[in-house]
Design an enzyme around this catalytic site. Structure first.
Site, mmCIF file in Angstrom:
data_model
loop_
_atom_site.group_PDB
_atom_site.id
_atom_site.type_symbol
_atom_site.label_atom_id
_atom_site.label_comp_id
_atom_site.label_asym_id
_atom_site.label_seq_id
_atom_site.Cartn_x
_atom_site.Cartn_y
_atom_site.Cartn_z
ATOM 1 N N ASP A 1 33.168 -22.644 3.208
ATOM 2 C CA ASP A 1 32.517 -23.186 4.407
ATOM 3 C C ASP A 1 31.047 -23.418 4.089
ATOM 4 O OD1 ASP A 1 31.962 -23.884 7.163
ATOM 5 O OD2 ASP A 1 33.669 -22.649 7.736
ATOM 6 N N HIS B 1 40.940 -31.711 13.696
ATOM 7 C CA HIS B 1 40.782 -32.279 15.042
ATOM 8 C C HIS B 1 39.316 -32.418 15.469
ATOM 9 C CE1 HIS B 1 40.892 -28.153 17.391
ATOM 10 N NE2 HIS B 1 40.061 -28.138 16.380
ATOM 11 N N GLY C 1 29.622 -24.623 0.689
ATOM 12 C CA GLY C 1 29.620 -26.027 0.322
ATOM 13 C C GLY C 1 29.997 -26.904 1.494
ATOM 14 N N ASP C 2 30.094 -28.203 1.246
ATOM 15 C CA ASP C 2 30.401 -29.189 2.277
ATOM 16 C C ASP C 2 31.745 -29.825 1.955
ATOM 17 O OD1 ASP C 2 30.568 -31.265 4.075
ATOM 18 O OD2 ASP C 2 28.725 -32.262 3.444
ATOM 19 N N PHE C 3 32.751 -29.581 2.796
ATOM 20 C CA PHE C 3 34.090 -30.091 2.468
ATOM 21 C C PHE C 3 34.211 -31.607 2.603
ATOM 22 C CE2 PHE C 3 34.999 -28.146 6.855
ATOM 23 C CZ PHE C 3 34.794 -29.325 7.563
#
Length: 341
Positions: free
Chosen positions: A205, A251, A231-233
């Protein structure tokens, strides 16, 4: 002798509408219970409203009327002596309960002003949250730690509850390494790793969330089996796992961002890896389903959406994945299995 007259059938619809339109329903009663910390106050045993009034700075009769209404929705029960005691469900409103939903209710209270202005989203399909708080929800949570704490605590509670449901309702046997993408504070993965001691995991995350996850993982005694990676997914996802989890993540995002996220998962996956989407699936037809109400809430709060199974499948296909099957979890959530195409 007491007799009861049943309303004529033509009046049934009118009575249903009257009840549904009432402004004070179960949701607001639960919020008041949390506001006055009813679960903690009744945690040591039955008490009367008069005994609790001074502690809560409330009027004895006002508090009694609230407790009576809470008894009517199953949160507490009233004995002949006038004392109220918690039900098993009501105990979960205590923040210290192992399966607490205290912060989940607090988060809903935070959203009340957003729901009041919900027409904004229907007119423009823009999240009302931004209009009320002046910025999108995730930016707001980062800039306002007091609200961020409520949100992350609420999501942790939801993940703990759903983790228990998933661990018993879905077979994770044989899994060697799990990456929980957007795994928050690690609550979901903690439950799964405790249930499946042969597995290892990674919570992935944003860096500021990962710090919290590290503390939870260490407190659970899982630091030797679970790594925490910040990190940045939407940029990349850690490789090297045979199972990838996305619980309640897709969602939140538009179709284009959702495809980007799924493609990043696909890039990280080995040919034999499996991806699990834990999401609400909107069924066809006019029957009530919680996902249909949740879909409107997603539009209002996040600018996101719930999707039908065919819509989920289209996103998977565009990202280079193939749909496997769905497994019912706990309404409104389902587990959607996907594999590299």
């Amino acid at each position: 002798m007491t007799t009861t007259r049943q309303p004529a059938p033509e009046h049934d619809d009118a009575m249903r509408l009257l009840r549904m339109a009432e402004g004070l329903g179960a949701a607001r009663l639960l919020q008041l219970a949390v506001e006055f910390d009813v679960a903690a106050l009744l945690g040591d045993g039955p008490r009367t409203a008069e005994e609790l009034a001074e502690t809560t700075a409330t009027h004895p009769q006002g508090l009694r009327r609230l407790l009576r209404a809470l008894a009517g929705i199953g949160v507490c029960a009233e004995a002949a002596s006038g004392r109220f005691e918690l039900t098993e469900m009501g105990k979960r409103l205590d923040a210290d309960h192992p399966q607490s939903l205290h912060w989940w209710v607090r988060f809903q209270t935070m959203l009340n002003p957003v729901y009041d202005g919900a027409g904004q989203s229907v007119r423009a399909q823009d999240p009302t949250f931004s209009a009320v708080y002046g910025e999108p929800i995730f930016e707001h949570l980062a800039r306002h730690p007091e609200h961020g704490e409520i949100f992350h605590s609420a999501m942790a509670e939801h993940s703990r509850v759903m983790g228990t449901v998933l661990a018993t309702g879905y077979d994770f046997g044989g899994v060697r390494r799990i990456v929980d993408v957007g795994g928050g504070d690690g609550s979901l993965l903690t439950v799964l790793l405790q249930r499946y001691p042969e597995a290892e995991g990674v919570v992935y995350d944003l860096p500021e969330v990962a710090d919290v996850a590290r503390e939870r993982i260490e407190a659970a005694g899982l630091a030797d089996r679970c790594a925490v990676v910040g990190g940045d997914f939407l940029s990349e996802v850690p490789a090297g796992a045979d199972l990838y989890l996305l619980k309640g993540v897709l969602h939140n995002w538009s179709d284009s961002d959702a495809v980007t996220l799924l493609r990043n998962c696909r890039t990280a996956m080995a040919p034999e890896s499996r991806l699990l989407l834990i999401e609400a699936v909107v069924p066809p037809g006019d029957d009530f389903h919680p996902s249909k109400v949740l879909d409107v809430a997603m539009m209002i709060v996040y600018g996101g959406r719930e999707r039908t199974l065919s819509e989920h499948t289209e996103l998977l296909t565009e990202a280079g994945l193939r749909f496997g099957r769905t497994v019912e979890a706990a309404a409104p959530l389902s587990v959607i299995e996907a594999y590299p195409a």
